[in-house]
Design an enzyme around this catalytic site. Structure first.
Site, PDB file in Angstrom:
ATOM      1  N   ASP A  46       3.266  -2.751  22.675  1.00 42.18           N
ATOM      2  CA  ASP A  46       2.042  -2.863  21.853  1.00 42.18           C
ATOM      3  C   ASP A  46       1.829  -1.964  20.905  1.00 42.18           C
ATOM      4  OD1 ASP A  46       2.980  -0.398  21.973  1.00 42.18           O
ATOM      5  OD2 ASP A  46       1.714   0.864  23.406  1.00 42.18           O
ATOM      6  N   GLN A  47       2.415  -2.388  20.052  1.00 46.50           N
ATOM      7  CA  GLN A  47       2.527  -2.574  18.322  1.00 46.50           C
ATOM      8  C   GLN A  47       2.517  -0.696  17.950  1.00 46.50           C
ATOM      9  OE1 GLN A  47       2.475  -4.549  16.344  1.00 46.50           O
ATOM     10  NE2 GLN A  47       3.024  -5.787  18.110  1.00 46.50           N
ATOM     11  N   GLU A  48       2.920   0.187  18.281  1.00 41.22           N
ATOM     12  CA  GLU A  48       3.010   1.966  17.968  1.00 41.22           C
ATOM     13  C   GLU A  48       4.156   1.615  17.623  1.00 41.22           C
ATOM     14  OE1 GLU A  48       3.421   4.330  21.560  1.00 41.22           O
ATOM     15  OE2 GLU A  48       1.662   4.159  22.039  1.00 41.22           O
ATOM     16  N   ARG A 105     -12.475   3.547  -1.233  1.00 40.53           N
ATOM     17  CA  ARG A 105     -14.368   2.669  -1.727  1.00 40.53           C
ATOM     18  C   ARG A 105     -15.651   3.874  -1.557  1.00 40.53           C
ATOM     19  NH1 ARG A 105     -12.265  -3.659  -1.909  1.00 40.53           N
ATOM     20  NH2 ARG A 105     -11.182  -3.101  -0.314  1.00 40.53           N
ATOM     21  N   LYS A 204     -24.586  -5.357 -13.442  1.00 42.93           N
ATOM     22  CA  LYS A 204     -24.827  -6.456 -12.236  1.00 42.93           C
ATOM     23  C   LYS A 204     -26.055  -5.705 -11.388  1.00 42.93           C
ATOM     24  CE  LYS A 204     -20.286  -4.629 -10.141  1.00 42.93           C
ATOM     25  NZ  LYS A 204     -19.945  -4.760  -9.273  1.00 42.93           N
ATOM     26  N   ASP A 230     -10.668  -3.423 -14.639  1.00 42.28           N
ATOM     27  CA  ASP A 230     -10.830  -3.035 -13.549  1.00 42.28           C
ATOM     28  C   ASP A 230     -10.007  -2.295 -12.774  1.00 42.28           C
ATOM     29  OD1 ASP A 230     -13.261  -2.098 -11.279  1.00 42.28           O
ATOM     30  OD2 ASP A 230     -13.767  -3.771 -11.446  1.00 42.28           O
ATOM     31  N   ASP A 234     -10.971  -7.233  -4.553  1.00 42.26           N
ATOM     32  CA  ASP A 234     -11.090  -7.521  -3.646  1.00 42.26           C
ATOM     33  C   ASP A 234     -11.145  -9.250  -3.651  1.00 42.26           C
ATOM     34  OD1 ASP A 234     -10.682  -7.871  -1.219  1.00 42.26           O
ATOM     35  OD2 ASP A 234     -12.410  -6.604  -0.727  1.00 42.26           O
ATOM     36  N   THR A 238     -17.229 -10.741  -7.685  1.00 42.68           N
ATOM     37  CA  THR A 238     -17.762  -9.965  -9.190  1.00 42.68           C
ATOM     38  C   THR A 238     -16.918 -10.624 -10.270  1.00 42.68           C
ATOM     39  OG1 THR A 238     -18.651  -7.898  -7.772  1.00 42.68           O
ATOM     40  CG2 THR A 238     -18.339  -7.922 -10.504  1.00 42.68           C
TER      41      THR A 238
END
Length: 339
Positions: A46-48, A105, A204, A230, A234, A238
């Site tokens: 169950d991904q635990e 962020r 910007k 920077d 992501d 930009t």
């Protein structure tokens, strides 16, 4: 810490290659073998997440190497559960080495009814029993204040400086460091000061996250080789737009130095088709096959710096000494030979 203890490394699944590289580098620094502690970090059906540490860690100085990159929630939970396993196994001290700090962020309430997720994550890390944090280029340095435990924030600027001075040694007088937004000016200024280059800014106006409406270059970039600096790339929207604007403003070449290559969605394709000559990232996030295959993306290692930072934390010497190029130059001698 007791002189009898040794620094011991353990890693989750977020960036095993970096963890192994740090262990190898510590072996080189110390002259004795340093290996990752044997452990099982797995998932139930169950991904635990389940963690079992196979070695005795009672009284040991433990360092968990685990960036909280994509999948951020899974990797964060791995970090917390590994910490809990070590705490319940009577480790003397637990340091979380987080090369990329996810949720950074979300460090303020920009609008009403929004969370400050970076503070929530800081609380989770502290409550899990972690004693200190070692990270790289936090999105906002004030995030250190979200913790009630010591935080050492390393910087990529000294490594990038060595790389720029090596790769652009024949045209240093033509370099221009560029911040892709007003908020990153301090970071860009730091690199510009280290390499002796002038500074420009791309201003910007963003209508919404991930969408840049307008860009304006502040400064004369005509005939310059521009280096955009920077902390996070992501979707690369930009970054690629800034490269286009700089080229239209007269820059001869545009290169980018970004600490954390998140590179999600269409990012790699955008970079491959961009006017940028190169994008340099660190290995704080494990590179995907697409990133490795991109001919204009280059990765510089952080393992030498993290290995030395871990050793300095373990033996109680200065971590801030690694902010200086003079300290990093011998550590990176193999990559950037000193003449």
């Amino acid at each position: 810490m007791s002189a009898m203890t040794e620094p011991k490394l353990i890693a989750g699944n977020a960036n095993k290659p970096l963890a192994q590289a740090i262990a190898r580098r510590m072996t080189l620094h110390r002259g004795s073998m340093v290996k990752l502690v044997e452990a099982r970090v797995e998932r139930f059906n169950d991904q635990e997440i389940f963690v079992e540490v196979y070695e005795n860690v009672r009284g040991e100085d433990m360092f968990i190497i685990q960036p909280t990159s994509n999948p951020a929630n899974d990797n964060l939970m791995e970090l917390l559960i590994i910490a809990d396993a070590l705490k319940r196994s009577s480790a003397a001290r637990i340091t979380a080495v987080i090369p990329y700090f996810g949720y950074a962020r979300q460090d303020r309430r920009a609008k009403a009814r929004t969370p400050i997720s970076a503070k929530l994550v800081a609380n989770l890390i502290t409550e899990a029993g972690i004693d200190r944090v070692l990270t790289l280029d936090l999105h906002a340095t004030q995030i250190q204040g979200f913790f009630d435990i010591p935080v050492d924030n390393l910087y990529a600027a000294p490594i990038f400086s060595l790389d720029v001075l090596h790769m652009f040694k024949d045209c240093l007088s033509d370099l221009m460091v560029v911040s892709p937004d007003v908020g990153g000016v301090a970071r860009a200024r730091e690199l510009a000061k280290r390499i002796g280059a002038p500074l420009s800014i791309v201003d910007k106006r963003r209508e919404k996250a991930g969408d840049v409406a307008e860009m304006t270059v502040i400064g004369d970039v005509r005939g310059k080789t521009c280096i955009i600096v920077d902390d996070i790339c992501d979707t690369a929207g930009t970054l690629c737009k800034a490269a286009e604007v700089l080229t239209e403003a007269g820059a001869t070449e545009v290169h980018s130095y970004i600490t954390h290559g998140v590179l999600s969605g269409p990012a790699v394709d955008r970079i491959k088709n961009s006017v940028m000559k190169s994008l340099v990232i660190t290995d704080s996030i494990e590179a995907t096959d697409a990133v490795k295959a991109a001919t204009n993306i280059r990765i510089v290692p952080t393992a030498p710096m993290f290995a030395q930072a871990i050793l300095n934390t373990w033996n109680g010497t200065s971590v801030s000494s690694l902010f200086d190029m003079e300290t990093l130059t011998p550590i990176y001698e193999g990559l950037y030979p000193h003449k």
